[in-house]
Design a protein around this motif. Structure first.
Motif, PDB file in Angstrom:
ATOM      1  N   GLY A  70     -43.548  64.431 -28.305  1.00 11.93           N
ATOM      2  CA  GLY A  70     -44.462  64.223 -27.192  1.00 11.93           C
ATOM      3  C   GLY A  70     -43.699  64.084 -25.891  1.00 11.93           C
ATOM      4  N   PRO A  71     -44.427  63.920 -24.800  1.00 13.08           N
ATOM      5  CA  PRO A  71     -43.765  63.793 -23.495  1.00 13.08           C
ATOM      6  C   PRO A  71     -43.049  62.450 -23.362  1.00 13.08           C
ATOM      7  CG  PRO A  71     -46.124  63.467 -23.291  1.00 13.08           C
ATOM      8  CD  PRO A  71     -45.893  63.903 -24.694  1.00 13.08           C
ATOM      9  N   PRO A  72     -42.184  62.308 -22.367  1.00 16.27           N
ATOM     10  CA  PRO A  72     -41.501  61.022 -22.144  1.00 16.27           C
ATOM     11  C   PRO A  72     -42.496  59.902 -21.863  1.00 16.27           C
ATOM     12  CG  PRO A  72     -40.470  62.778 -20.852  1.00 16.27           C
ATOM     13  CD  PRO A  72     -41.745  63.343 -21.395  1.00 16.27           C
ATOM     14  N   ASN A  73     -42.093  58.697 -22.256  1.00 15.13           N
ATOM     15  CA  ASN A  73     -42.861  57.480 -21.977  1.00 15.13           C
ATOM     16  C   ASN A  73     -44.246  57.469 -22.596  1.00 15.13           C
ATOM     17  OD1 ASN A  73     -40.766  56.342 -20.546  1.00 15.13           O
ATOM     18  ND2 ASN A  73     -41.571  56.864 -18.523  1.00 15.13           N
ATOM     19  N   SER A  92     -37.353  51.974 -23.282  1.00 14.12           N
ATOM     20  CA  SER A  92     -37.115  51.798 -21.856  1.00 14.12           C
ATOM     21  C   SER A  92     -38.187  52.538 -21.067  1.00 14.12           C
ATOM     22  CB  SER A  92     -35.724  52.340 -21.482  1.00 14.12           C
ATOM     23  OG  SER A  92     -35.578  52.423 -20.072  1.00 14.12           O
ATOM     24  N   PRO A  93     -38.599  51.994 -19.909  1.00 18.46           N
ATOM     25  CA  PRO A  93     -39.552  52.726 -19.068  1.00 18.46           C
ATOM     26  C   PRO A  93     -38.929  53.935 -18.379  1.00 18.46           C
ATOM     27  CG  PRO A  93     -38.831  50.717 -17.972  1.00 18.46           C
ATOM     28  CD  PRO A  93     -38.285  50.653 -19.363  1.00 18.46           C
ATOM     29  N   VAL A  94     -37.610  54.060 -18.469  1.00 18.49           N
ATOM     30  CA  VAL A  94     -36.920  55.187 -17.846  1.00 18.49           C
ATOM     31  C   VAL A  94     -37.107  56.415 -18.715  1.00 18.49           C
ATOM     32  CG1 VAL A  94     -34.703  56.092 -17.075  1.00 18.49           C
ATOM     33  CG2 VAL A  94     -35.228  53.657 -16.811  1.00 18.49           C
ATOM     34  N   ALA A 119     -36.415  63.432 -28.485  1.00 21.28           N
ATOM     35  CA  ALA A 119     -36.399  63.397 -27.014  1.00 21.28           C
ATOM     36  C   ALA A 119     -37.764  63.797 -26.453  1.00 21.28           C
ATOM     37  CB  ALA A 119     -35.322  64.340 -26.488  1.00 21.28           C
ATOM     38  N   GLY A 120     -38.132  63.186 -25.344  1.00 19.40           N
ATOM     39  CA  GLY A 120     -39.391  63.509 -24.692  1.00 19.40           C
ATOM     40  C   GLY A 120     -39.418  64.939 -24.177  1.00 19.40           C
ATOM     41  N   LEU A 121     -40.541  65.608 -24.368  1.00 19.40           N
ATOM     42  CA  LEU A 121     -40.669  67.012 -23.965  1.00 19.40           C
ATOM     43  C   LEU A 121     -40.999  67.098 -22.476  1.00 19.40           C
ATOM     44  CD1 LEU A 121     -42.731  68.362 -27.018  1.00 19.40           C
ATOM     45  CD2 LEU A 121     -40.239  68.336 -26.696  1.00 19.40           C
TER      46      LEU A 121
END
Length: 320
Positions: A70-73, A92-94, A119-121
């Protein structure tokens, strides 16, 4: 089952040896050959059906692989930690914190799983390390037995910040993951929705998932554990119907759990097919049967000449 196949193989070899060695002296009827063909065809069909199991037994033995993408965060690392009930991944929110595949083994509903956080896409043209992490994430997702595509519920359900699926998963190859079999659409952060984590929000999430992906979605909150039981039931139920049971829902009485056994059965099947191709060349056909017997014997125990002779003399009145 394997013992049944062993008995069939012994009968096959006894019949063909009787025809080759004693057909003229003992007036062995040509019907013996029809019997050989019939038994060989039945055995070949049974072995082929056993092999055509989608590797269910091996998957359940070694663990169903599940990739979280999935996407980051969106909460992928938090989800992994919740599943593992310990701190496996850094949260982490980063955006872009997770760069490589993080893997852990756990149990859901009595089934072993190998779960991978990825890793976020997102587009990372200026960061070669993150770009490599995204490439590995896609590769891991495609190779996994199951996938959880985790999205931020606030981005798709809240009117104020609603985004399209194209905005969230901008690349075609990312959106293509949603169409792979055994893929769950999970919307996280239900606790942050304007309408709150509720049954109405759950219905809204399910309707959104059906409209955009064609399958039901599960609404959860990794923070409050809202929807957690539903997610666990869905994952365990899917494993049960996809790998523990057959295509028609029947229970697999003896799943094929070892790659080595699969290899030997494939060799046996290949030799049975070559036996059929041998046609009327019965000496050549007998050699193919011996090779098939040898392959099967690596699982069931060797089919010895004594077994074949016992069957031969019990089925035919030779020398009497």
């Amino acid at each position: 089952m394997y013992e049944h196949w062993r008995v069939q193989m012994v009968s096959l070899m006894a019949n063909i040896e009787a025809y080759i060695d004693f057909s003229e002296e003992e007036n062995i009827d040509d019907d013996v050959l029809d019997n050989v063909r019939r038994i060989a065809a039945s055995l070949k069909e049974e072995i082929a059906n056993h092999l055509n199991d989608g590797r269910r037994g091996e998957i359940l033995r070694s663990g169903v692989s599940l990739a979280i993408v999935g996407p980051p965060n969106s909460g992928k690392s938090t989800l992994l930690n919740r599943l593992a009930q310990r701190q496996v991944a850094i949260v982490s929110p980063v955006a872009g914190t997770t760069r490589d595949i993080i893997e852990t083994t756990l149990d859901i509903g009595g089934y072993p799983l190998v779960v991978r956080d990825t890793a976020g896409l997102r587009h990372a043209d200026t960061d070669a390390i993150e770009a490599e992490g995204i490439r590995r994430a896609l590769e891991s997702a495609r190779e996994a037995d199951m996938r959880i595509c985790l999205l931020d519920a606030t981005q798709v359900l809240d009117q104020q910040q609603q985004q399209s699926l194209d905005d969230i998963l901008g690349a075609d190859e990312w959106r293509a993951l949603l169409n792979l079999p055994h893929t769950f659409i999970v919307l996280n952060k239900a606790d942050q929705l304007n309408i709150g984590a509720s049954d109405s929000a759950r219905s809204l999430a399910s309707a959104w998932a059906r409209a955009h992906t064609g399958s039901d979605g599960v609404l959860i909150s990794c923070a409050s554990m809202f929807g957690w039981d539903e997610l666990m039931r869905s994952v365990a139920g899917h494993i049960r119907t996809s790998w523990e049971q057959g295509q028609g829902g029947e229970s697999l009485q003896m799943p094929l759990t070892k790659a080595r056994h699969r290899q030997h059965l494939r060799e046996c099947l290949d030799r049975l097919e070559m036996f059929e191709r041998a046609g009327e060349e019965w000496v050549l056909a007998a050699e193919e049967l011996r090779a098939a017997s040898s392959a099967l014997g690596r699982i069931t125990g060797r089919v010895g000449i004594e077994d074949v002779l016992d069957a031969l003399f019990s089925q035919f009145c030779i020398g009497k």
